[in-house]
Motif scaffolding. Sequence first.
Motif, PDB file in Angstrom:
ATOM      1  N   ALA A 297       0.889  -1.231  -0.082  1.00 42.28           N
ATOM      2  CA  ALA A 297       0.072  -0.028   0.160  1.00 42.28           C
ATOM      3  C   ALA A 297       0.983   1.325   0.059  1.00 42.28           C
ATOM      4  O   ALA A 297       1.957   1.214   0.566  1.00 42.28           O
ATOM      5  N   THR A 298       0.460   2.182  -0.852  1.00 37.92           N
ATOM      6  CA  THR A 298       0.975   3.604  -0.774  1.00 37.92           C
ATOM      7  C   THR A 298       0.075   4.651  -0.787  1.00 37.92           C
ATOM      8  O   THR A 298      -1.110   4.355  -1.363  1.00 37.92           O
ATOM      9  N   GLY A 299       0.527   5.814  -0.254  1.00 34.58           N
ATOM     10  CA  GLY A 299      -0.608   6.798  -0.475  1.00 34.58           C
ATOM     11  C   GLY A 299      -0.014   8.264   0.462  1.00 34.58           C
ATOM     12  O   GLY A 299       1.333   8.193   0.703  1.00 34.58           O
ATOM     13  N   GLN A 300      -0.710   9.398   0.246  1.00 34.20           N
ATOM     14  CA  GLN A 300      -0.524  10.495   0.653  1.00 34.20           C
ATOM     15  C   GLN A 300      -1.432  11.100   1.379  1.00 34.20           C
ATOM     16  O   GLN A 300      -2.552  11.163   1.098  1.00 34.20           O
ATOM     17  N   ALA A 301      -1.050  11.973   2.371  1.00 29.14           N
ATOM     18  CA  ALA A 301      -2.100  12.691   2.933  1.00 29.14           C
ATOM     19  C   ALA A 301      -2.463  14.110   2.343  1.00 29.14           C
ATOM     20  O   ALA A 301      -1.628  14.751   1.766  1.00 29.14           O
ATOM     21  N   GLU A 302      -3.608  14.579   2.602  1.00 27.42           N
ATOM     22  CA  GLU A 302      -3.812  16.226   2.244  1.00 27.42           C
ATOM     23  C   GLU A 302      -4.040  16.981   3.540  1.00 27.42           C
ATOM     24  O   GLU A 302      -4.653  16.383   4.766  1.00 27.42           O
ATOM     25  N   TYR A 303      -3.701  18.054   3.629  1.00 24.62           N
ATOM     26  CA  TYR A 303      -3.813  18.995   5.048  1.00 24.62           C
ATOM     27  C   TYR A 303      -4.454  20.101   4.628  1.00 24.62           C
ATOM     28  O   TYR A 303      -4.685  20.831   3.720  1.00 24.62           O
ATOM     29  N   ASP A 304      -5.220  20.710   5.623  1.00 21.81           N
ATOM     30  CA  ASP A 304      -6.088  22.062   5.669  1.00 21.81           C
ATOM     31  C   ASP A 304      -4.883  23.268   5.707  1.00 21.81           C
ATOM     32  O   ASP A 304      -3.707  22.892   5.835  1.00 21.81           O
ATOM     33  N   ALA A 305      -5.523  24.402   5.884  1.00 20.07           N
ATOM     34  CA  ALA A 305      -4.688  25.386   6.016  1.00 20.07           C
ATOM     35  C   ALA A 305      -4.051  25.355   7.442  1.00 20.07           C
ATOM     36  O   ALA A 305      -2.911  26.314   7.518  1.00 20.07           O
TER      37      ALA A 305
ATOM     38  N   PRO B 196      -4.049  17.078   9.016  1.00 18.63           N
ATOM     39  CA  PRO B 196      -4.308  16.329   7.852  1.00 18.63           C
ATOM     40  C   PRO B 196      -5.821  16.071   7.789  1.00 18.63           C
ATOM     41  O   PRO B 196      -6.380  15.741   9.114  1.00 18.63           O
ATOM     42  N   THR B 197      -6.455  16.159   6.866  1.00 22.58           N
ATOM     43  CA  THR B 197      -7.759  15.709   6.627  1.00 22.58           C
ATOM     44  C   THR B 197      -8.043  14.434   5.959  1.00 22.58           C
ATOM     45  O   THR B 197      -9.147  13.711   6.466  1.00 22.58           O
ATOM     46  N   ARG B 198      -7.407  14.119   5.090  1.00 25.40           N
ATOM     47  CA  ARG B 198      -7.858  12.720   4.554  1.00 25.40           C
ATOM     48  C   ARG B 198      -6.423  12.110   3.785  1.00 25.40           C
ATOM     49  O   ARG B 198      -5.386  12.980   3.521  1.00 25.40           O
ATOM     50  N   MET B 199      -6.417  11.010   3.482  1.00 28.63           N
ATOM     51  CA  MET B 199      -5.363  10.130   2.981  1.00 28.63           C
ATOM     52  C   MET B 199      -5.806   9.561   1.729  1.00 28.63           C
ATOM     53  O   MET B 199      -6.862   8.846   1.840  1.00 28.63           O
ATOM     54  N   LEU B 200      -5.294   9.369   0.774  1.00 28.65           N
ATOM     55  CA  LEU B 200      -5.581   8.782  -0.347  1.00 28.65           C
ATOM     56  C   LEU B 200      -4.405   7.825  -0.959  1.00 28.65           C
ATOM     57  O   LEU B 200      -3.277   8.297  -0.913  1.00 28.65           O
ATOM     58  N   GLY B 201      -4.618   6.906  -1.618  1.00 23.93           N
ATOM     59  CA  GLY B 201      -3.610   5.945  -2.140  1.00 23.93           C
ATOM     60  C   GLY B 201      -4.187   4.563  -2.782  1.00 23.93           C
ATOM     61  O   GLY B 201      -5.409   4.680  -2.889  1.00 23.93           O
TER      62      GLY B 201
END
Length: 252
Positions: free
Chosen positions: A129-137, A141-146
């Motif tokens: 599994a591989t992925g990366q997180a998204e962050y707010d201002a 971290p708000t969510r991870m996609l992968g």
Amino acid sequence: GLILSILVVGLAQSVTIAALLVHRARRRRSEQSLRESEKKMNLAAQAGNLGLWMRDVDRGEVWATEKCRTLFGFHPEEALTYDTFLSRVHPLDREPKSQAVRRALDERTFYDTEYRVVLPDGGIRWVGATGQAEYDAAGKPTRMLGVCADITARKESEFETHELRLELAHASRVATLGQLSSALAHELNQPLGAILRNAEAAELFLKMDPPDIGEVLAILADIRKDDQRAGGVIDRMRSLLKRRHLELESLE
């Protein structure tokens, strides 16, 4: 004034309706573009035999494609959470996986790991599994996609290669023994011959009248040393032929 008011209201309604129509058209184009993008992404994932997943960090909810659900043994309509996914991970791999996720979130790096999955029927499957997180201002971290993929075949091939390497190393040591047989005979003949000569000398000293006990004790010490030397040769050969795991280390 009434006519002008009616005209102004009618014009405002017309502008509003036109704006709504434009917004509706843009929304339709955006939805169409999003559907096309999702379709392309799904096609790419299917071509690569990959499963897509998205995790809501705050709520813990997880969205996953059918391929991803199949890899973990989930039903298509089953509600998924991060804890649900974690429960399918092999107990020995659960903590390393969690540490990899936490490290990726803290350091804002890619999440990349491999672990075993225990299926409902008791089978074991290796998943990468591989992925990366998204962050707010605020940097939260708000969510991870992968993506995730079935790497069982590759892992089994690696294990087979490792076993073959061990077998080859063992066969090499056995072949080396054949080449060292003459050297082994030489190494053993020296202490055994010394033991024999010392034993014969000890008999002569014991037959003297009176027996020379001091020389006999010295000879016995020499016999003990030669015996230990011969035993050391045998122990080293036994260690050479013993089946064991390879230990790799750097050498000059």
